[in-house]
Scaffold this motif. Sequence first.
Motif, PDB file in Angstrom:
ATOM      1  N   LYS A   1       0.827  -1.203   0.000  1.00 14.53           N
ATOM      2  CA  LYS A   1       0.000   0.000   0.000  1.00 14.53           C
ATOM      3  C   LYS A   1       0.862   1.254   0.000  1.00 14.53           C
ATOM      4  O   LYS A   1       0.465   2.277  -0.547  1.00 14.53           O
ATOM      5  CB  LYS A   1      -0.957   0.009   1.190  1.00 14.53           C
ATOM      6  N   LYS A   2       2.044   1.162   0.601  1.00 13.13           N
ATOM      7  CA  LYS A   2       2.944   2.311   0.630  1.00 13.13           C
ATOM      8  C   LYS A   2       3.279   2.773  -0.789  1.00 13.13           C
ATOM      9  O   LYS A   2       3.310   3.974  -1.064  1.00 13.13           O
ATOM     10  CB  LYS A   2       4.216   1.965   1.407  1.00 13.13           C
TER      11      LYS A   2
ATOM     12  N   LEU B   1       1.381   2.474  -3.405  1.00  7.95           N
ATOM     13  CA  LEU B   1       0.197   3.147  -3.942  1.00  7.95           C
ATOM     14  C   LEU B   1       0.053   4.549  -3.365  1.00  7.95           C
ATOM     15  O   LEU B   1      -0.317   5.484  -4.083  1.00  7.95           O
ATOM     16  CB  LEU B   1      -1.055   2.317  -3.658  1.00  7.95           C
ATOM     17  N   TRP B   2       0.337   4.715  -2.078  1.00  5.70           N
ATOM     18  CA  TRP B   2       0.253   6.046  -1.460  1.00  5.70           C
ATOM     19  C   TRP B   2       1.291   6.989  -2.065  1.00  5.70           C
ATOM     20  O   TRP B   2       1.000   8.166  -2.313  1.00  5.70           O
ATOM     21  CB  TRP B   2       0.417   5.962   0.053  1.00  5.70           C
TER      22      TRP B   2
ATOM     23  N   LEU C   1       0.042   7.910  -5.495  1.00  4.25           N
ATOM     24  CA  LEU C   1      -1.035   8.895  -5.378  1.00  4.25           C
ATOM     25  C   LEU C   1      -0.478  10.276  -5.042  1.00  4.25           C
ATOM     26  O   LEU C   1      -0.922  11.280  -5.610  1.00  4.25           O
ATOM     27  CB  LEU C   1      -2.039   8.447  -4.311  1.00  4.25           C
TER      28      LEU C   1
ATOM     29  N   TYR D   1       4.379  -2.788  -7.619  1.00  2.00           N
ATOM     30  CA  TYR D   1       3.097  -3.172  -7.020  1.00  2.00           C
ATOM     31  C   TYR D   1       2.478  -4.353  -7.779  1.00  2.00           C
ATOM     32  O   TYR D   1       2.016  -5.321  -7.185  1.00  2.00           O
ATOM     33  CB  TYR D   1       2.139  -1.972  -7.022  1.00  2.00           C
TER      34      TYR D   1
ATOM     35  N   PHE E   1      -7.769   5.035  -7.354  1.00  2.00           N
ATOM     36  CA  PHE E   1      -6.844   4.837  -6.232  1.00  2.00           C
ATOM     37  C   PHE E   1      -7.581   4.327  -4.994  1.00  2.00           C
ATOM     38  O   PHE E   1      -7.053   3.488  -4.262  1.00  2.00           O
ATOM     39  CB  PHE E   1      -6.080   6.123  -5.912  1.00  2.00           C
TER      40      PHE E   1
ATOM     41  N   LEU F   1      -6.472   1.007  -3.127  1.00  2.17           N
ATOM     42  CA  LEU F   1      -6.027   1.092  -1.737  1.00  2.17           C
ATOM     43  C   LEU F   1      -6.930   0.322  -0.771  1.00  2.17           C
ATOM     44  O   LEU F   1      -6.457  -0.200   0.232  1.00  2.17           O
ATOM     45  CB  LEU F   1      -5.929   2.556  -1.304  1.00  2.17           C
ATOM     46  N   THR F   2      -8.204   0.261  -1.051  1.00  2.00           N
ATOM     47  CA  THR F   2      -9.112  -0.416  -0.118  1.00  2.00           C
ATOM     48  C   THR F   2      -9.170  -1.924  -0.334  1.00  2.00           C
ATOM     49  O   THR F   2      -9.770  -2.634   0.471  1.00  2.00           O
ATOM     50  CB  THR F   2     -10.550   0.142  -0.209  1.00  2.00           C
TER      51      THR F   2
ATOM     52  N   SER G   1      -3.166  -5.192  -0.228  1.00  2.00           N
ATOM     53  CA  SER G   1      -1.931  -5.114  -0.985  1.00  2.00           C
ATOM     54  C   SER G   1      -1.832  -6.210  -2.031  1.00  2.00           C
ATOM     55  O   SER G   1      -1.015  -6.164  -2.914  1.00  2.00           O
ATOM     56  CB  SER G   1      -0.715  -5.180  -0.052  1.00  2.00           C
TER      57      SER G   1
END
Length: 180
Positions: free
Chosen positions: A2-3, A5-6, A9, A64, A169, A173-174, A177
């Motif tokens: 997830k990091k 993806l953050w 974003l 990812y 996103f 994210l939801t 991972s």
Amino acid sequence: MKKLLWITLALFTLETFAIIGANWATGYLGDGTLTLSRYVGLNLWSIIIFGVVNFSIIILLTVYATKQKLSLFLLMMLFNICYLTISLCPHVPYESPVVIMHQIFAIALFVIMLLIGIILYNKSTKLPRLLTGVFILFGLHFIFAYANHLPYFMDGILYWEIAYIYLFFVALLTNGSEAR
């Protein structure tokens, strides 16, 4: 994961605010009739920033994707190919073969995003499923409204486009991972 993806974003957000903000400060204030790509193509500096930042985003999304199941991995790789192509073929203000390539790959990118959402939806539960469902419905509306050049949509396409990307996103994210 997830990091990644953050970070992706955050990079997208910074490049978007910089490019749109600079153009709004120089005469396009509040103009929602131009897409993000059209704003990018207005200046050489924004084309360069868009390409460099997007290359970084592609690297992060590739890492990812390597942790995903095959179907999601393949769609993410197609996403990256489209994203790379729209980065290398900017939507400049005049008609050219580069603009046509950009438009084709931008449309493909948005359809691939929707397909990724469908895969995520089928593999998710509860709140992630609800949020991904919202993304899918928004995406279907987006594609329908764009294909039919609906006036309310085209008059604010910038805002619709950015909302679609942010909802994408949210769906990523939801859904954890690793999509299983």
